[in-house]
Write an enzyme that holds these catalytic residues in place. Structure first.
Site: not given
Ligand code: NAD
Ligand code: UDP
Length: 331
Positions: A141, A170, A282
């Site tokens: 990404y 964010n 993750r």
């Protein structure tokens, strides 16, 4: 003249369209609704459903509309998905940019404001991150977005298409009246997931990893309100309209919050217990991402209104409570 917003039916794009309309801009939206919602688009904007990679379609829009500048949000942006399906990301994100710039060149449109990301920095050497720090993405990404910045740079050199790359950290929150907000399906972002637990739609929050090199072991991120972000885009459009050179700016609050701190803030705002447990890491997550955003303040004159993460969460909670099923009940 109109501003073309690509991806204007998405989370950030829909707030941008709303803000542009409120500031009396004429707005054209292009979106293929792959992740966006038609109901999120302010009714004053002209809407074309189609794909940025479809050159025939895009040329038609540029033929029909008097476009003075482009704001480009249309992309895939889920880090773990990009790890599993990198080609999907290079095709849509990087490929889309090539078709877009080719169309802009053919129609003599010379200004673009672009959604870039903190993910272009990879694992930063220092915090806070400056715009001049190395960009070495650690996931496809981020790599797809860095390539898009580079493609814009060379299109500036060759064709004089000026760009502003806004590297968001964010993004969270919603329009405070709760009329538009964040609705990704499936949702992957921390704040809306925490609020889904508060709503009772999920049993618990899984905190992805607590053994990172941070004070409490969970990842640290820098949260910026979606409306402050939209305002920065309007300032970037004005910056380009004034004839300034291409440039890149970080957009963040310059304050880091760990995942555990975000959970505590959401418990305070919602008054709900929000059960949580630690889960495995993750893939693709850097320890900390915090912006140095003084350049945007100095050069663009950006003044974010939200400097308190509880206030940001409060606006997201207002949207969640008003639309418990997101846009589903509005299609
Ligand atoms: P989103 O998925 O809600 O919005 C993207 C929009 O683009 C959607 O409406 C989607 O339907 C549309 N789209 C995607 N591919 C398209 C294509 N080929 N043709 C036409 N339309 C297409 O995402 P978002 O959270 O609003 O993010 C918007 C942009 O901001 C993205 O480019 C993302 O990379 C960037 N960004 C987001 C964050 C964040 O925290 N949400 C952080 C950094 C950067
Ligand atoms: N995160 C988490 N649980 C979730 C979703 C996200 O612990 O269910 C963490 C994620 O690992 C990262 C942070 O929250 O450390 C922010 O993730 P998000 O996907 O919102 O944004 P990103 O930083 O990837 O752009």
């Amino acid at each position: 003249m109109s501003i073309l917003v690509l991806g204007g039916a998405g989370y950030i794009g829909s707030h941008m369209v709303d803000r542009l309309v409120a500031n009396d801009y004429s707005v054209v939206v292009v979106d293929n609704l792959v992740t966006g919602h038609r109901a999120a688009v302010n009714a004053a904007a002209k809407f074309y459903e189609g794909d940025v990679r479809d050159a025939t379609f895009l040329n038609h829009v540029f033929d029909e509309e008097p476009i003075e500048a482009v704001v480009h949000f249309a992309a895939f942006s889920v880090v773990p998905e990009s790890m599993a399906k990198p080609l999907k990301y290079f095709d849509n994100n990087t490929g889309g940019m090539i078709t877009l710039l080719e169309t802009m060149r053919a129609h003599d449109v010379k200004r673009i404001v672009f959604s870039s990301t903190a993910a272009t920095y990879g694992t930063p050497e220092r915090i806070p991150i400056k715009e001049t720090d190395p960009q070495e993405p650690i996931n496809p990404y981020g790599a797809s977005k860095l390539m898009m910045e580079q493609i814009m740079h060379w299109s500036d050199v060759a064709y004089g298409i000026k760009f502003v790359a806004l590297r968001y950290f964010n993004v969270a929150g919603a329009k405070p009246d709760g009329s538009i907000g964040e609705d990704h399906g499936p949702e992957t972002h921390l704040v809306p997931i925490i609020l889904q637990v508060a709503q009772g739609k999920r049993d618990e929050l899984k905190i992805f990893g607590d053994d990172y090199n941070t004070p409490d072991g969970t990842n640290v991120r820098d949260y910026v309100h979606v409306l402050d972000l939209a305002d920065a885009h309007i300032l970037a459009l004005k910056y380009l309209a004034a004839g300034n050179d291409s440039n890149a700016f970080n957009l963040g609050s310059s304050t880091g919050f760990s995942n555990k701190q975000m959970l505590a803030a959401a418990r305070e705002v919602t008054g709900q217990p929000i059960p949580a447990q630690v889960a495995p890491r993750r893939p693709g997550d850097p320890d900390s991402l915090v912006a140095a955003s003084d350049k945007a303040r100095k050069v663009l004159g950006w003044k974010p209104n939200y400097d308190d993460v509880n206030e940001i969460i409060k606006t997201a909670w207002a949207w969640t409570q008003k639309h418990p099923n997101g846009y589903d009940d509005r299609h």
